[in-house]
Design an enzyme around this catalytic site. Structure first.
Site, PDB file in Angstrom:
ATOM      1  N   HIS A  11      -0.679   4.612   8.388  1.00 33.70           N
ATOM      2  CA  HIS A  11      -1.767   3.733   7.954  1.00 33.70           C
ATOM      3  C   HIS A  11      -1.746   2.478   8.826  1.00 33.70           C
ATOM      4  CE1 HIS A  11      -4.594   1.335   5.832  1.00 33.70           C
ATOM      5  NE2 HIS A  11      -3.685   0.414   5.590  1.00 33.70           N
ATOM      6  N   GLU A  16       0.814  -1.221   0.000  1.00 31.96           N
ATOM      7  CA  GLU A  16       0.000   0.000   0.000  1.00 31.96           C
ATOM      8  C   GLU A  16       0.851   1.276   0.000  1.00 31.96           C
ATOM      9  OE1 GLU A  16      -2.770  -1.281   3.349  1.00 31.96           O
ATOM     10  OE2 GLU A  16      -4.173  -0.542   1.846  1.00 31.96           O
ATOM     11  N   HIS A  36      -4.444  -0.559  11.240  1.00 38.90           N
ATOM     12  CA  HIS A  36      -5.719  -1.265  11.299  1.00 38.90           C
ATOM     13  C   HIS A  36      -6.187  -1.375  12.758  1.00 38.90           C
ATOM     14  CE1 HIS A  36      -4.303  -3.639   7.441  1.00 38.90           C
ATOM     15  NE2 HIS A  36      -4.403  -2.339   7.238  1.00 38.90           N
ATOM     16  N   HIS A  46     -11.289  -2.030   6.993  1.00 38.28           N
ATOM     17  CA  HIS A  46      -9.861  -2.072   6.684  1.00 38.28           C
ATOM     18  C   HIS A  46      -9.042  -1.397   7.783  1.00 38.28           C
ATOM     19  CE1 HIS A  46      -6.567  -0.887   3.482  1.00 38.28           C
ATOM     20  NE2 HIS A  46      -6.064  -1.410   4.574  1.00 38.28           N
TER      21      HIS A  46
HETATM   22 ZN   LIG Z   1      -4.063  -1.532   5.173  1.00 38.42          ZN
END
Ligand SMILES: [Zn+2]
Length: 246
Positions: A104, A85, A106, A172
């Site tokens: 980023h 990503e 989760h 996500h």
């Molecule tokens: Zn991710």
């Protein structure tokens, strides 16, 4: 490109943020990455994935590699690669000059709200004005649940995030951005606190938003520059760094 002293400081800062977020349970195992724009503005220092990666909470400076704004690795150990990503990070650096760091991760509690399509509500004020402020500024959601593995998807995600420093990603995770690694990290922690309190309120009963009058007063304070969110940014970073042992 050979590593420089400036880059080793940046690598350590990115690694420290990863250790904090992992240590606080905001992301599991090896999922998630923190990045920082390089001092020359043309590269990004980012937590790597790949054969030799270790979990987010154990990230060391050596686990942070350098990529260019196309997401291609330009420096780092052989067994490490750019996360799939990386495009999410690169897109935000390409399109938002004010962004110096991207997180980023989760975080389970925040993701639960996107799974159940339940909104985060402004259920407290003085308890934690810093995290309330995120909500008052608006928290967008990217509606797709796929990973952001190319620039086409990154563009779609960026459009959902707009000019905000936070965006939920349905089923996500979350992405936060900031003018520093500290700011992007503390924003992620604050967002998680907001979700944790909303979650606990739902367990106890029916959460009730604070009054419009009080929301308006918090907004007035921010507009008058009286909000302490920025002042408390560094102390919040230090507190969670110590708490998590990062
Ligand atoms: Zn991710």
């Amino acid at each position: 490109m050979a590593p420089t002293d400036a880059h080793s400081d940046a690598r350590e800062l990115v690694a420290k943020s990863c250790r904090m977020l992992g240590g606080l349970g905001l992301t599991k195992a090896a999922t998630g990455h923190v990045s920082q724009r390089s001092p020359d503005g043309k590269h990004v220092l980012i937590r790597a994935r790949g054969r030799d990666e270790i979990g987010v909470r154990y990230t060391t400076a050596e686990q942070v590699i350098m990529v260019d704004l196309d997401g291609k690795k330009v420096d780092g150990a052989d067994g490490l690669a750019a996360p799939s990503e990386v495009y999410l990070h690169a897109h935000l650096y390409r399109t938002r000059p004010e962004v110096q760091s991207v997180v980023h991760i989760h975080p389970p509690t925040v993701v639960l709200f996107t799974i159940c399509e339940m909104p985060l509500q402004p259920i407290y004020g003085g308890y934690d004005p810093g995290s309330l402020d995120l909500l008052l500024k608006g928290i967008p959601t990217y509606g797709r649940s796929i990973t952001i593995t190319n620039f086409e998807l990154a563009k779609e995600f960026g459009a959902a995030m707009g000019d905000k420093n936070v965006c939920l990603m349905r089923g996500h995770g979350i992405t936060t951005a900031g003018a520093s690694v500290e700011e992007a990290t503390v924003t992620a922690i604050r967002l998680n606190e907001l979700a944790e309190m909303n979650f606990r309120a739902h367990q106890l009963g029916t959460p009730k938003p604070i009054s419009d009058e009080d929301i308006a007063e918090f907004q007035r304070r921010r507009n008058r520059g009286e909000s302490k969110g920025a002042v408390h940014m560094n102390s919040t970073w230090r507190y969670y760094a110590d708490l998590s042992g990062a």
